[in-house]
Write a protein that holds these residues in place. Structure first.
Motif, mmCIF file in Angstrom:
data_model
loop_
_atom_site.group_PDB
_atom_site.id
_atom_site.type_symbol
_atom_site.label_atom_id
_atom_site.label_comp_id
_atom_site.label_asym_id
_atom_site.label_seq_id
_atom_site.Cartn_x
_atom_site.Cartn_y
_atom_site.Cartn_z
ATOM 1 N N ALA A 41 65.462 6.679 -24.571
ATOM 2 C CA ALA A 41 65.103 5.358 -25.106
ATOM 3 C C ALA A 41 66.157 4.317 -24.752
ATOM 4 N N LEU A 42 67.444 4.738 -24.727
ATOM 5 C CA LEU A 42 68.491 3.769 -24.388
ATOM 6 C C LEU A 42 68.335 3.278 -22.947
ATOM 7 N N LEU B 133 65.591 0.793 -23.120
ATOM 8 C CA LEU B 133 65.979 -0.466 -23.768
ATOM 9 C C LEU B 133 66.832 -1.324 -22.844
ATOM 10 N N HIS C 52 64.683 -2.790 -20.280
ATOM 11 C CA HIS C 52 63.923 -3.880 -20.916
ATOM 12 C C HIS C 52 64.769 -5.146 -21.023
#
Lengths: 135, 115
Positions: free
Chosen positions: A80-81, A84, A87
């Protein structure tokens, strides 16, 4: 004649293969950027769990910390990091395309808007980090 | 005046994209990486509780969580629609995506209200 071609083009939908986005690197980067929304949602839910745990008491908080330390969640967090950060970078780099800022009659250069976004990211990260580390 | 849903969802997507890009990475680095790996101390329950307690902080947390979810809802909807070519169940996808963002937002607001 033109009318009929126009109305035909409105209803025409090109059939695309379901894996069209694997054909080019730029398509893959596009779909990766779109899928970063899963990382955003994942961590929003983790924050909600944290709030629930904090409102329920010490024991629930300990369980939440244990959950964060479980191998599955740690692996998910690392993935997820990456999402992110991808993103954030793509978002800030596209910011000048979404907002045109003018000072007087002159348009603020794109590079300044991008830099302002990164500066804001840095300041916010330092402030939040400072709060979390000053225990 | 006719209500147009698309600009409304897009504005939530935009706000959520910005706020998540700015605040989520540092929080994930702390709670998801640094703390589980033991690089930093686990914050005490009392400290985090009093950090979250002020109304202002709770409102900010609600905005972060809710807008992030609406960002996901809008983007993921179009990932399924354009990326995976699920045109036929477009309405169903929209209802599930935006619907879950609304439901979790209400639950988050409720949790923060009773904090």
């Amino acid at each position: 004649m033109t009318d009929s071609t126009q109305s035909a083009s409105k209803t025409y939908k090109k059939k695309m293969p379901i894996l069209w986005w694997t054909k080019r690197t730029s398509y893959l980067l596009f779909i990766t950027r779109e899928l970063t929304s899963l990382a955003v949602a994942y961590f929003a839910i983790i924050l909600l769990f944290l709030i629930r745990a904090l409102s329920q008491g010490q024991e629930a908080y300990n369980e939440f910390i244990a959950l964060l330390k479980s191998p599955t969640v740690m692996l998910l967090s690392m993935i997820a990091l990456c999402g992110l950060i991808f993103h954030s970078v793509t978002w800030f780099n596209l910011a000048p395309k979404a907002m045109v800022i003018k000072v007087g009659k002159r348009r603020v250069p794109d590079v300044l808007i991008v830099l302002a976004n990164y500066a804001g990211w840095l300041v916010i990260s330092v402030v939040i980090g400072w709060f979390l580390l000053s225990i | 005046m006719k209500f147009h849903a698309e600009p409304f969802w897009w504005s939530l997507f935009g706000a959520g994209g910005a706020i998540s890009a700015l605040v989520l990475p540092v929080l994930l680095v702390f709670f998801g990486i640094a703390m589980p790996f033991g690089w930093v101390d686990v914050p005490s329950y009392e400290y985090l509780h009093q950090l979250v307690e002020p109304l202002m902080v709770r409102l900010i947390l609600l905005a972060i969580i809710s807008l992030s979810l609406f960002h996901w809802a809008h983007r993921f909807r179009f990932t399924l629609y354009d990326g995976f070519q699920l045109h036929r169940i477009n309405l169903l996808i929209a209802i599930i995506c935006y619907g879950s963002a609304v439901v979790i937002t209400v639950y988050t607001a409720y949790s923060l209200w009773n904090f």
